[in-house]
Write a protein that holds these residues in place. Structure first.
Motif, PDB file in Angstrom:
ATOM      1  N   ILE A 162       0.842  -1.206   0.000  1.00 31.97           N
ATOM      2  CA  ILE A 162       0.000   0.000   0.000  1.00 31.97           C
ATOM      3  C   ILE A 162       0.871   1.248   0.000  1.00 31.97           C
ATOM      4  CG2 ILE A 162      -1.692   1.329   1.322  1.00 31.97           C
ATOM      5  CD1 ILE A 162      -2.769  -1.348   2.394  1.00 31.97           C
ATOM      6  N   GLY A 163       1.908   1.238   0.836  1.00 33.92           N
ATOM      7  CA  GLY A 163       2.808   2.380   0.890  1.00 33.92           C
ATOM      8  C   GLY A 163       3.472   2.656  -0.453  1.00 33.92           C
ATOM      9  N   GLY A 164       3.817   1.594  -1.170  1.00 39.25           N
ATOM     10  CA  GLY A 164       4.412   1.758  -2.486  1.00 39.25           C
ATOM     11  C   GLY A 164       3.451   2.382  -3.485  1.00 39.25           C
ATOM     12  N   ASN A 200      -7.629  10.626  -5.326  1.00 32.52           N
ATOM     13  CA  ASN A 200      -6.723  10.649  -4.177  1.00 32.52           C
ATOM     14  C   ASN A 200      -5.937   9.348  -4.109  1.00 32.52           C
ATOM     15  OD1 ASN A 200      -8.194   8.583  -2.349  1.00 32.52           O
ATOM     16  ND2 ASN A 200      -9.814   9.985  -2.979  1.00 32.52           N
ATOM     17  N   LEU A 201      -4.956   9.315  -3.205  1.00 33.11           N
ATOM     18  CA  LEU A 201      -4.161   8.119  -2.957  1.00 33.11           C
ATOM     19  C   LEU A 201      -4.374   7.595  -1.546  1.00 33.11           C
ATOM     20  CD1 LEU A 201      -0.896   9.281  -4.734  1.00 33.11           C
ATOM     21  CD2 LEU A 201      -2.394   7.430  -5.468  1.00 33.11           C
ATOM     22  N   GLU A 202      -5.512   7.924  -0.972  1.00 35.74           N
ATOM     23  CA  GLU A 202      -5.844   7.390   0.356  1.00 35.74           C
ATOM     24  C   GLU A 202      -6.147   5.900   0.240  1.00 35.74           C
ATOM     25  OE1 GLU A 202      -5.347   9.344   2.698  1.00 35.74           O
ATOM     26  OE2 GLU A 202      -5.590  11.352   1.849  1.00 35.74           O
ATOM     27  N   TRP A 203      -5.998   5.188   1.350  1.00 33.85           N
ATOM     28  CA  TRP A 203      -6.405   3.786   1.367  1.00 33.85           C
ATOM     29  C   TRP A 203      -7.458   3.588   2.449  1.00 33.85           C
ATOM     30  CZ3 TRP A 203      -5.783  -0.117   5.151  1.00 33.85           C
ATOM     31  CH2 TRP A 203      -5.009   0.233   6.270  1.00 33.85           C
ATOM     32  N   GLY A 204      -8.390   2.706   2.176  1.00 38.57           N
ATOM     33  CA  GLY A 204      -9.467   2.456   3.124  1.00 38.57           C
ATOM     34  C   GLY A 204     -10.007   1.049   2.959  1.00 38.57           C
ATOM     35  N   THR A 243     -11.875   5.867  -1.937  1.00 41.62           N
ATOM     36  CA  THR A 243     -10.415   5.922  -1.848  1.00 41.62           C
ATOM     37  C   THR A 243      -9.790   5.376  -3.130  1.00 41.62           C
ATOM     38  OG1 THR A 243     -10.365   3.745  -0.769  1.00 41.62           O
ATOM     39  CG2 THR A 243     -10.389   5.688   0.654  1.00 41.62           C
ATOM     40  N   GLY A 244      -8.626   5.899  -3.481  1.00 37.71           N
ATOM     41  CA  GLY A 244      -7.921   5.390  -4.656  1.00 37.71           C
ATOM     42  C   GLY A 244      -7.407   3.984  -4.453  1.00 37.71           C
ATOM     43  N   ILE A 245      -7.139   3.618  -3.198  1.00 37.99           N
ATOM     44  CA  ILE A 245      -6.639   2.284  -2.858  1.00 37.99           C
ATOM     45  C   ILE A 245      -7.621   1.658  -1.888  1.00 37.99           C
ATOM     46  CG2 ILE A 245      -4.711   0.976  -1.899  1.00 37.99           C
ATOM     47  CD1 ILE A 245      -2.997   3.560  -2.551  1.00 37.99           C
ATOM     48  N   ARG A 246      -8.268   0.602  -2.305  1.00 39.00           N
ATOM     49  CA  ARG A 246      -9.354  -0.006  -1.517  1.00 39.00           C
ATOM     50  C   ARG A 246      -8.958  -1.411  -1.090  1.00 39.00           C
ATOM     51  NH1 ARG A 246     -13.765  -3.247  -3.678  1.00 39.00           N
ATOM     52  NH2 ARG A 246     -15.449  -3.466  -2.150  1.00 39.00           N
ATOM     53  N   ARG A 256      -4.847   4.884   7.670  1.00 40.02           N
ATOM     54  CA  ARG A 256      -6.063   4.495   6.962  1.00 40.02           C
ATOM     55  C   ARG A 256      -7.077   5.644   6.953  1.00 40.02           C
ATOM     56  NH1 ARG A 256     -10.418   0.438   9.833  1.00 40.02           N
ATOM     57  NH2 ARG A 256     -12.194   0.875   8.446  1.00 40.02           N
ATOM     58  N   TRP A 257      -7.701   5.863   5.780  1.00 40.92           N
ATOM     59  CA  TRP A 257      -8.708   6.922   5.671  1.00 40.92           C
ATOM     60  C   TRP A 257     -10.066   6.380   6.107  1.00 40.92           C
ATOM     61  CZ3 TRP A 257      -8.164  12.022   4.653  1.00 40.92           C
ATOM     62  CH2 TRP A 257      -9.341  12.759   4.500  1.00 40.92           C
TER      63      TRP A 257
END
Length: 450
Positions: A290-292, A323-327, A333-336, A382-383
């Motif tokens: 996720i960080g990557g 966005n590049l938030e993860w949730g 969120t861009g990362i789910r 985490r968002w």
């Protein structure tokens, strides 16, 4: 005829009931267009490879050329294209018995051509393999069925459904809406079955005439091959019913854009998901992946959103993440992180548009995760809640995205220096071509007002 024993079962079954007349030898260029040659079957059976000039990778989407040939100049030397028999699949819409076979590109010294999209993805997968990892992906394809549009000056309109009315928007997950395109979908299923492509489901999306097709998870190269084939399949099925299938990121004003969401997981040498620990919890590798994505995705937006139209999809509060938030189970969120059992834990990248080249999109997304795991990059917190309230993380246009891509030297090492060089030149040429076009908006608002 020994080659027939090396092709997939679906292709073998097709040849049992169809006399083979022609083989289409194909390779994806930078936009993902199938280039190649149609070869008579008798010649195919005696052919170990064929040639195409390397300039097919220097073409823009308009057919113009980027000055990417290198120091020797625009000589257009031949590449050697070798068939991957595991990709052989029927072309069921053809009048005569026809197989399609994807080829890999090598230079005349036998080295993989660095800017060939399938080679780029293989390069990234090889980096995973060196660490003892096997990436697994599952793409989700959104697209529109639209009325025939033969005049580029006219807006694109939804296709006409069986009711005699244009396809309705804002009917996500409606079974009645899916039934409206029943004949087209019947052909999609039939073609996919003949080609041996396993569909995981078809749903109506939020746009007028917008559908989503999910494919079963598997090997990244094999799944990219399927998306490559599927785009052609969908176009052919639509043409049978007097409509077009389009993969533009934003084809219709006021309607949602079309994405290619990519789900990722990574297996170890024992076939265990490295995102899940012994007790079923999330591992460091999970968070580093996720960080990557958060760290490196801005630098490859130019790859997963490759056209000026792509950036019309990134609109706040309009069904696409900006966005590049993860949730967790959060589609804003861009990362789910979808709901799943621990063994199937995966990470969904929701940023790519369906106008991407599937090989390059999957390669770029996996490259971000790879760098995250190698550098042990920790993600942001985490968002929680509506991520449209977060900061915009997406470059506002192709030119800005290319600036970030050109600066991403670590990413170039993963995707390949030659690919990065050629891709930037071709896309900048394409952008300059676009600047020569005067849009209806400019004529409407500037002609008499400025």
């Amino acid at each position: 005829m020994s080659w027939q024993t090396k092709i997939p079962p679906a292709a073998q079954a097709y040849l049992e009931s169809n006399r083979l007349d022609e083989v289409e030898c194909v390779i994806a260029d930078l936009p993902g267009i199938a280039r190649g040659k149609a070869v008579p079957a008798a010649k195919w059976e005696n052919q170990a490879h064929f040639h195409l000039p390397n300039s097919i990778f220097f073409q823009t989407i308009t057919g113009d050329w980027g000055e990417a040939a290198g120091p020797d100049g625009f000589l257009e030397p031949d590449m050697i294209l070798k068939p991957d028999l595991a990709t052989a699949t029927p072309a069921p819409w053809a009048d005569d018995g026809t197989l399609q076979v994807i080829h890999d590109a090598f230079d005349q010294k036998g080295r993989p051509v660095g800017c060939a999209p399938r080679n780029v993805l293989k390069r990234v997968c090889d980096l995973y393999a060196k660490e003892g990892w096997t990436p697994v992906v599952a793409p989700e394809m959104e697209f529109y069925l639209v009325g025939r549009n033969i005049d580029p000056a006219k807006p694109i309109e939804p296709m006409m459904g069986r009711t005699g009315r244009p396809a309705a928007g804002r009917q996500a997950y409606s079974m009645s809406a899916v039934d409206d395109y029943g004949p087209v979908i019947d052909d999609i299923y039939e073609f996919a079955e003949i080609q041996g492509i396993e569909i995981d489901g078809i749903t109506q999306e939020g746009g007028a005439g917008q559908l989503e097709i999910n494919l079963r998870h598997g090997d990244p190269v094999a799944l990219a091959d399927q998306v490559f084939y599927f785009k052609r399949l969908l176009r052919e099925a639509a043409l049978r019913h007097d409509c077009f299938a389009t993969f533009m990121a934003k084809p219709i004003e006021g309607e949602p854009g079309s994405a290619m969401h990519v789900h990722h997981s990574v297996m170890d040498a024992k076939g265990q998901n490295i995102f899940t620990g012994k007790g079923g919890g999330e591992t460091d590798a999970f968070f580093h992946f996720i960080g990557g994505l958060q760290e490196h995705m801005p630098s490859v937006i130019a790859v997963i959103a490759p056209y000026v139209n792509s950036y019309r999809r990134y609109v706040r509060d309009h069904a696409a993440p900006i966005n590049l938030e993860w949730g967790r189970d959060n589609r804003t969120t861009g990362i789910r992180i979808p709901i799943s059992d621990p063994s199937a834990r995966r990470i969904e990248n929701r940023l790519a548009g369906m106008d991407c080249n599937p090989y390059l999109c999957i390669a770029a997304s996996l490259a971000c995760g790879y760098l995250g795991m190698m550098n042990e990059t920790r993600p942001d917190k985490r968002w929680r809640g509506d991520a449209y309230e977060s900061e915009d993380d997406i470059p506002q246009g192709l030119y800005a995205a290319l600036e970030l891509f050109d600066e991403a030297k670590e990413m170039h090492q993963v995707l390949g220096e030659e690919f990065a060089r050629v891709y930037s030149i071709v896309k900048r040429t394409e952008y300059e071509e676009f600047l020569h076009v005067i849009s209806p908006w400019e004529r409407e608002h500037l002609l008499l007002n400025v």
